[in-house]
Design an enzyme around this catalytic site. Structure first.
Site, PDB file in Angstrom:
ATOM      1  N   SER A  43      -9.489   1.445   2.747  1.00  0.00           N
ATOM      2  CA  SER A  43      -8.605   2.192   1.879  1.00  0.00           C
ATOM      3  C   SER A  43      -7.469   1.362   1.298  1.00  0.00           C
ATOM      4  CB  SER A  43      -7.997   3.353   2.674  1.00  0.00           C
ATOM      5  OG  SER A  43      -7.184   2.853   3.728  1.00  0.00           O
ATOM      6  N   SER A  78      -9.952  -0.590   7.066  1.00  0.00           N
ATOM      7  CA  SER A  78      -9.348  -0.495   5.727  1.00  0.00           C
ATOM      8  C   SER A  78      -8.755  -1.787   5.195  1.00  0.00           C
ATOM      9  CB  SER A  78      -8.282   0.604   5.713  1.00  0.00           C
ATOM     10  OG  SER A  78      -8.900   1.880   5.659  1.00  0.00           O
ATOM     11  N   LYS A 138       0.844  -1.197   0.000  1.00  0.00           N
ATOM     12  CA  LYS A 138       0.000   0.000   0.000  1.00  0.00           C
ATOM     13  C   LYS A 138       0.881   1.249   0.000  1.00  0.00           C
ATOM     14  CE  LYS A 138      -4.004   1.789   2.639  1.00  0.00           C
ATOM     15  NZ  LYS A 138      -4.847   1.528   3.828  1.00  0.00           N
TER      16      LYS A 138
END
Lengths: 507, 507
Positions: A226, A250, A149
């Site tokens: 996310s 997330s 990420k």
């Protein structure tokens, strides 16, 4: 055999309508009814109306020319037409169509379109390599590919945080974050740097700058965020481990929406240095995988303490007020799943938890205050750098005074104690999200309503600092949903074992 | 409507045979004859036997599960079957099959298979980004994506030269090569670093470490090399400009095989600093594009001198002994193309050039001596680092003494003068390669024979230091072939103009 009368004219007319994006003509070319099919890389749509809605949303097909057409006549009223497509932008594609002569002319009963592969899917990845960072030789994770990420330092790369203007000013990291390094040391390679919602402040997975990654488990569904890039990369088979973060859901939400395993670790259990914060009181590191074995390996090489209190988890809990936040179909699937787990859940107790509205309000206040503390200065100095949704969220986050924050923090601390007491080291079972992945076309109101209920589910682990595992065990008509297990702090590895047992209840 | 009798059993049996890679059963499942079709991302194969050969070469289909099957019954003997595929390695695919009940059971008349997209095609790219290096704002090339052959310095990246062991020891470049910098300064972005044959010492494009990039213009055809990565990236639409090098044909051959525009520049016209050499006496920088306008822009921003002697090129030449090196179908297409150019070629003269065998022998001797000088030490110190083909070529290259090299160099220098005199500033027209792209399955002998004739065509420009443009103007049954224009030194930009006129002879 000659093509049937009128067929080739219809094929030409269809192509013309497609290039003109003449939606009315295209709707007429696809047979009415619930059995008409159209498939492409995003999945198979069944039913005239779903195909029509898809076409309304896409803003026209990519330019293309047809370099050859093969017609296989089945009878006077049916033929298969295979076209080789040459987009002027390069590459090659294929279209296969089953045509039928209907009452008012030739119509398409089924179409399968495949276009040229892209160099990279920019909605999923910021960059990929073969691989760009190679893991150590040997080790449990050799050959596994990690989608990192875009919040973690990767040596030689910048952190972009889903925000182009932030990336543009970001320095190149000289060392990888410990969470990245642990996977590399165990032999995994970094496959690439994957997308995130802006500053990770969303659970939808719709980045306004880079697009919405596909969710291969739900045609047209949002990926969840996310950690959307790592999640989609893993679900698409473009990586084996998604390294993400979970502040308010997330990891668990994209895992739930895409049918993946996802672990949010115990708060503080994995070193967060080299990681861009959102709200440090709740930020955790975690992983998304397609299978439990890979998740167990990623977790065990990344949790230096192991499970400090390695007691098997055999005691479970549900909280009806929590479960009630989920959609009716999710609740039904949840109840069915629990019933199916039989003996595993011999010790299952109904518990009371603090009011979820109070929890959520306190959670999001502290999160907002910390998020603004982390990023407010940068955001203030860069007006227009964020999309409207997250800009609005940060604007709202900027409004909390110290008194409000401290009051909310007191609620969080008290709730943590209450949750711990109520669960008494039981594993809380709940749906990982309130629904299956909503369609990307959903309106803002539905989005907000779904988000509000899901965050009330996910904030429990956030407040309690507890590990939470999403296991791909539930399924409703709209797609997969995770069964979430919230365990005592430090029980991360045990939680995965329990999840594994649940997927093989007789094993 | 119920599926016709026996169909679903046949679908199951086919899937079983596919997963077992039972070639005999799979051949029997596909209808005999020349009209049976099978298409996937690599292109459409027509005819039972081509499909059978493809299957023999691929070593089994990727593992997959079928998550749903839709059957559309056309009549008792025909049905369309659409399957949604879920590979255990992630992602989703679709298979569309037209089944027919034949004399001995159900057979497939047509199949269309599409699998999950990969994160990156490792045969084409070493790494890609969105983009990894951003061009300057403004400029003629804004929005164009460059595939940089893995021989050029790109700031922040290593040079790999198609050899993993070389890459592993390569330092990170602190600045981009001028040839890269010129494109960036004109606004183009670096899309990624693309593959090359090992040390660029081949025109086949088959790298043993990273695989053979696809050639979207010829199903199953080799891409041509050594600028194979940039060429395939451009042909696939994954980049707009391939930045490559051409020593003995490394831009012209892949351009010819893939239907692209390709320019080898005048020797010395583009700065070669920051570029790993192969044979400096012949090494040149050049570009591959899908259209002439992009090529003209890339060339004009990269040639700081422009055309020093900007005389329009209206005088042409052919050399029968050179043209005769091409396959009969290529010669016929070449003659047809010239006839079709009509008035453009009003001033076309037949010329005599030095014996091509003598030219080639001298060229390859000097090339070999210089290649060994450039890389011999490294190769000697890294036994086993190269694949067998290129290792053998370098072993052969290591055997030339100074006398042989100097004798060959004298032949080259004399030939350069002779070629210049014979052409007298005319543009030499010849096929860019002796054949269309050979199939990747060709044997070593055919490979060597094709290579030998193509290199005799391409070495002329190499020896003369002249620019050479491959224009995608010829087509034979097996695929595209380039029409090659060799112009006077310094005529690079004018050559592109002539090529443009040739593609619009009436314009």
């Amino acid at each position: 055999m000659h093509p049937p009368d009128g067929l080739l004219d219809a094929v030409d007319a269809y192509e013309h309508a497609l290039m003109a994006n003449d939606l009315e003509a295209l709707d007429a070319f696809f047979a009415e009814g619930d059995t008409t099919m159209r498939g492409d890389a995003a999945g198979l749509l069944v039913g005239h109306d779903r195909i029509s809605r898809f076409r309304q949303g896409r803003g026209g097909a990519p330019r293309r020319e047809i370099t050859s057409v093969e017609v296989r006549t089945i009878d006077d009223d049916h033929a298969l037409v295979v076209s080789v497509l040459a987009p002027p932008a390069g590459g090659r594609g294929q279209q296969t169509q089953l045509w039928r002569r209907g009452a008012s002319g030739w119509v398409i009963d089924a179409a399968h379109v495949s276009g040229p592969a892209r160099a990279i899917d920019p909605s999923v990845w910021r960059g990929v390599g073969t691989p760009p960072v190679v893991g150590e030789p040997g080790g449990a994770l050799v050959g596994r590919r990690v989608a990192v990420k875009d919040l973690f330092d990767v040596a030689g790369h910048e952190v972009g945080a889903g925000v182009p203007a932030f990336l543009a000013e970001s320095p190149r990291a000289t060392a990888s974050a410990p969470a990245v390094g642990a996977l590399l040391a165990a032999g995994a390679d970094v496959q690439g740097i994957a997308r995130t919602d802006e500053f990770a402040y969303s659970i939808a997975g719709r980045n306004p700058h880079y697009g919405t990654p596909p969710n291969p488990a739900v045609v047209g569904g949002i990926p969840g965020g996310s950690s959307n890039g790592p999640a989609s990369a893993v679900a698409l088979g473009q990586a084996d481990i998604g390294l993400g973060t979970d502040t308010g859901g997330s990891i668990r939400v994209p895992a739930s929406y895409q049918g993946l395993w996802g672990l949010r670790t115990t708060h503080g259990a994995v070193d967060r240095s080299g990681l861009l914060p959102l709200a440090p009181s709740f930020d955790t590191v975690g992983w998304l995988t397609r299978d439990s074995a890979t998740l167990a390996m990623a977790a065990s090489v990344s949790l230096p303490m192991g499970d400090p209190d390695a007691v098997q988890l055999r005691r479970f809990a549900v909280c009806d007020a929590v479960t009630a936040l989920a959609d009716a179909d999710v609740r039904a699937a949840f109840d069915d799943a629990l019933a199916g787990l039989g003996g595993l859940l011999d010790d299952l107790e109904r518990v009371e938890l603090p009011d979820v509205d109070v929890l959520f309000e306190a959670f999001r206040t502290v999160q907002a205050a910390e998020a603004w503390r982390a990023h407010g200065d940068w955001i203030s100095a860069h007006p227009g750098a964020l999309g409207a949704d997250i800009a609005g969220r940060f604007a709202w986050a900027s409004g909390f005074g110290t008194d409000e924050e401290e009051a909310a923090r007191a609620v969080v601390l008290a709730a943590r104690v209450e949750i711990e007491r109520a669960l008494d080291r039981r594993v809380l079972l709940l749906p990982a999200a309130s629904s299956a992945a909503p369609q990307a076309t959903m309106g803002a109101a539905e989005n907000e309503e779904t988000r509000a209920r899901t965050l009330r589910l996910t904030c429990i682990a956030g407040i309690a600092g507890m590990p939470a595992l999403s296991v791909p065990l539930l399924r409703v008509a709209k797609g997969p949903v995770g069964l979430c297990l919230v365990g005592p702090r430090g029980s991360d590895l045990r939680l995965i074992e329990v999840g594994e047992r649940m997927t093989h209840p007789r094993g």
